[in-house]
Write a protein that holds these residues in place. Structure first.
Motif, mmCIF file in Angstrom:
data_model
loop_
_atom_site.group_PDB
_atom_site.id
_atom_site.type_symbol
_atom_site.label_atom_id
_atom_site.label_comp_id
_atom_site.label_asym_id
_atom_site.label_seq_id
_atom_site.Cartn_x
_atom_site.Cartn_y
_atom_site.Cartn_z
ATOM 1 N N SER A 113 0.780 -1.059 -0.109
ATOM 2 C CA SER A 113 -0.108 -0.060 0.110
ATOM 3 C C SER A 113 0.855 1.135 0.027
ATOM 4 O O SER A 113 0.360 2.475 0.109
ATOM 5 C CB SER A 113 -0.757 0.164 1.259
ATOM 6 N N MET A 114 2.122 0.993 -0.248
ATOM 7 C CA MET A 114 3.101 2.172 -0.003
ATOM 8 C C MET A 114 4.082 2.208 -1.173
ATOM 9 O O MET A 114 5.366 2.427 -1.221
ATOM 10 C CB MET A 114 4.011 2.137 1.107
ATOM 11 N N ILE A 115 3.031 2.062 -2.457
ATOM 12 C CA ILE A 115 4.097 2.233 -4.039
ATOM 13 C C ILE A 115 4.326 3.816 -3.977
ATOM 14 O O ILE A 115 3.412 4.514 -4.118
ATOM 15 C CB ILE A 115 3.188 1.516 -4.912
ATOM 16 N N GLN A 116 5.526 4.062 -4.471
ATOM 17 C CA GLN A 116 6.142 5.317 -4.838
ATOM 18 C C GLN A 116 6.817 5.238 -5.974
ATOM 19 O O GLN A 116 7.501 4.024 -6.177
ATOM 20 C CB GLN A 116 6.457 6.159 -3.578
ATOM 21 N N LYS B 284 12.420 2.076 -5.294
ATOM 22 C CA LYS B 284 11.335 2.546 -4.322
ATOM 23 C C LYS B 284 10.235 1.616 -4.059
ATOM 24 O O LYS B 284 9.613 1.398 -3.073
ATOM 25 C CB LYS B 284 10.738 3.871 -4.929
ATOM 26 N N VAL B 285 9.929 0.798 -5.366
ATOM 27 C CA VAL B 285 8.817 -0.041 -5.064
ATOM 28 C C VAL B 285 9.311 -1.315 -4.391
ATOM 29 O O VAL B 285 8.536 -1.919 -3.669
ATOM 30 C CB VAL B 285 8.480 -0.757 -6.766
ATOM 31 N N GLY C 203 8.861 -0.344 -0.923
ATOM 32 C CA GLY C 203 7.502 -0.071 -0.582
ATOM 33 C C GLY C 203 6.869 -1.660 -0.143
ATOM 34 O O GLY C 203 6.194 -1.597 0.727
ATOM 35 N N ILE C 204 7.475 -2.430 -0.982
ATOM 36 C CA ILE C 204 6.834 -4.054 -0.795
ATOM 37 C C ILE C 204 7.671 -4.307 0.811
ATOM 38 O O ILE C 204 6.641 -4.916 1.755
ATOM 39 C CB ILE C 204 7.353 -4.736 -1.587
ATOM 40 N N GLU D 268 5.497 -2.746 3.478
ATOM 41 C CA GLU D 268 4.532 -3.491 3.829
ATOM 42 C C GLU D 268 4.406 -4.622 4.728
ATOM 43 O O GLU D 268 3.664 -4.879 5.418
ATOM 44 C CB GLU D 268 3.739 -3.606 2.330
ATOM 45 N N ARG E 195 4.535 -3.734 7.998
ATOM 46 C CA ARG E 195 3.185 -3.042 8.469
ATOM 47 C C ARG E 195 1.999 -3.782 8.462
ATOM 48 O O ARG E 195 1.413 -3.916 9.601
ATOM 49 C CB ARG E 195 2.995 -2.007 7.201
#
Lengths: 447, 447
Positions: free
Chosen positions: A303-306, B314-315, B318-319, B322, B325
């Motif tokens: 849910s944190m793709i940038q 970044k991707v 981001g994973i 998550e 999280r």
């Protein structure tokens, strides 16, 4: 390459998954999930309040979805609301009985916003320790609540933000400045409330759901300081370029002559409850459930793709291709889900948005593949300055475009994703959804 | 942010995972996994040949790892090899008993390459239907086997490739041209072999392991045609810019006056066996096993990662975030594995490579996070024009750099990742590994 019926079938499934996700974060749904009342007991999350012990109950808010949130609050607490002020974007107001709705400029703040924010602060300043303020925050709340510090004009504050944006400053850095140039941001709304209890219900539109980022943290403690502002300005060589009024205010703050924002641990926050009532994670959870119902077991990637939209697309499609190749990271059929907020470095003069640009790049990555389809769309139903929420791409996208002599790489270079997908009839158009938890990518992979 | 001992512990685990991955794709290991001999039976994959029915056995090859592959072949078939020619990069030769090793220019082809390729083609042209040719292909094989079509100079062919590269043509498009300007690529080696049986053992260094892409498909059928070359040139407005000799040759081909490459389905290929003996997928499988042994259950995201290195980072981060999280797409502890070939759009004048650039961007994305560490490195032990294979990044990277007044974004803008990590002692230096299956990202996430 997949057949046309399959193309339409997968588009239908992706649309259904998207709609389920958006329904889960409708402002009314989010409020009802977190706020309920039983006679004289008010339950906010897992905290209960006795309405008998509350003198006045005020409702304030700022954000594109905040009027809709207020309507849901009114339905729960109608008879108890003393007064309210809701700041929202032009066209986003809804009729309210106990709250004044003030529409203002977004994304560029305007004088309506300044006047509305003053009304909101006036209301809050009239509260006291026996009162309860329900604060309804949603995306856009920052631009919709401009309250420049004394001696600074709105234009000077905006110029400062613009200079930072142009230098590539991060949202954290920009917000550090914003909070120290504002009379409401960085928790200052709480400072203004004379010890009133505050329940802040927040619909998050930022990656990671950081409380001090959403709407520049109107009701959140602020760890940053005036001196950090100078570090940031120095980092981008802006110290000499910002308006004099801004530099003077920051200097006063650094020298202890202007009040700092309230800090984490400040006793002020013992009476403040900040609660995320809706976020991309909620949308993803609903998307998961709907995908499973449609026969596509979901795998949430993040849910944190940038990142740059067209590059993000390549990574997502690389993962989808691996599914078909080796059954990793999940076996097909699968619905790969991700979301966040990508960026587009605009170099062309075309029409598009970050979701359509992501989809266009995905079309290139998926060219010739069968049994894969991507939908990328904004949960607010709006991608860039267009009437579309996003677009669909699959293995047939590029060849269908080529059949009418359109080159996907050229459209991508021109940032003209809207016209590319318009002609293919692969735009995804929902109309405004009245909520916003950023963007969603739904990537279906057949077995 | 994690403590220093944890930082070093995670670096050790990531290194071990990387080393296990590289060991699995050592040229000798790959050959032994796919080629074996029992008396007069030669087994290549699941096909068996009787050595009694083979008149002459030749070994040819082109690529950075091909000499090492030939050494393993010699160990298996020593007494039966009639003759051989191996083209490899300067410094990559190893002593061979039955094959001539010719070192040549890479990535820019040179006259040694031209002469060596002619020797290789002369040898192949001397074979016949009763003979077996073992062809050992690895990364770099394309540049190391220049054989411009008649009437075209090496310089003119190189100029054509360079023009295409500068326009952003894809590797598929560039290879379509290459194959139609060559006397060896696009399956033409098979055409030259007079019906000899060919076993091509291939160490893949391209995303997706497409046989007609690796080393421009020396032994693979070529679906593309001369007329496609004109479409590609037109697409990038290069038809008038390429050297006259190249345009004349392509025109002859289009008009049926120069031979097409052999196509899929051509009976020629009934006697040709193309076999991937080592690839990124093999390396990832070994990485998975090692990660599991170290207590980090693996999740392979993709072996087909492409895109701008700093955006890919970044991707991936981001994973990873998550995971911490929400426990998605996998619960911690986990070792997220990915690989492929990213790109770097160079804008600065610094020193670096795509893996170090990816790590630098990851450092920014992971800033402040604890219990996460990324290693990105080239499986050949070489990232860009440096002595490092890649670099490590974690939540402490940025703050440690800031402590000595170094700004990660500035180093990233200058593409100076090598100097950034050198000072942090977070370069990953392995020396040449003598193999190459592209790059690997190892991202450890603690529970």
């Amino acid at each position: 390459m997949q057949t046309r019926p399959r193309h339409h079938y997968l588009k239908g499934i992706a649309s259904a998954v998207f709609q389920a996700a958006v329904r889960a974060v409708a402002p009314e749904t989010c409020i009802r999930r977190h706020l309920s009342r039983s006679k004289n007991r008010l339950k906010a999350g897992d905290t209960e309040y006795s309405l008998d012990q509350i003198d006045h109950l005020y409702v304030v808010g700022a954000g594109k979805a905040s009027a809709a949130m207020a309507r849901a609050v009114e339905a729960i607490l109608e008879d108890r609301i003393k007064n309210g002020v809701i700041l929202t974007k032009y066209g986003h107001g809804v009729p309210l009985k106990h709250c004044k709705v003030i529409e203002a400029g977004h994304p560029v703040p305007d004088e309506n916003g300044v006047r509305g924010t003053q009304s909101l602060l006036d209301l809050v300043s009239g509260a006291g320790p026996e009162d309860l303020i329900l604060c309804l925050i949603s995306g856009g709340g920052s631009a919709l609540s401009p309250a420049p510090a004394e001696g600074i004009s709105l234009a000077d504050k905006q110029k400062t933000t613009r200079l930072l944006l142009e230098c590539g400053a991060t949202i954290h850095e920009i917000n550090t400045l914003r909070k120290h140039l504002s009379r409401i941001k960085g928790g200052r709304l709480c400072t203004a409330a004379n010890g009133a209890r505050i329940i802040s219900l927040i619909l998050s539109d930022v990656v990671g759901d950081d409380l001090d980022i959403i709407a520049s943290g109107i009701t959140a403690p602020d760890p940053s300081r005036f001196k950090d502002c100078f570090d940031i300005l120095a980092r981008y060589s802006l110290t000499g370029k910002i308006p004099d009024s801004v530099r003077e205010h920051l200097t006063k703050g650094r020298d202890g002559k202007a009040a700092e924002t309230p800090k984490p641990g400040d006793s002020l926050f013992e009476r403040v409850q900040n609660r995320i009532v809706g976020s991309l994670s909620d949308a993803l959870a609903a998307a998961e459930a709907e995908a499973r119902r449609k026969g596509y077991p979901p795998l949430v990637l993040s849910s944190m793709i940038q990142g740059e939209a067209k590059e993000v697309a390549k990574v997502l499609c690389g993962i989808a291709r691996e599914v078909q190749r080796s059954g990793k990271p999940a076996s097909a059929p699968v619905c790969l889900l991700s979301g966040g907020e990508t960026t587009v470095t605009v170099r062309g003069d075309g029409l598009g948005g970050r979701n359509m640009e992501l989809a266009l790049s995905a079309g290139i990555s998926l060219a010739g593949a069968s049994g894969m389809l991507l939908l990328s769309a904004g949960t607010d139903g709006n991608d860039g300055p267009t009437d579309a929420a996003g677009a669909f791409a699959d293995g047939s996208t590029i060849s269908r475009a080529a059949a009418s002599n359109r080159s996907a790489p050229e459209y991508l270079t021109r940032n003209d994703s809207y016209h590319f997908f318009e002609q293919l009839e692969d735009l995804f158009i929902t109309g405004p959804t009245r909520t916003n938890v950023m963007d969603l990518q739904i990537l279906l992979v057949d077995g």
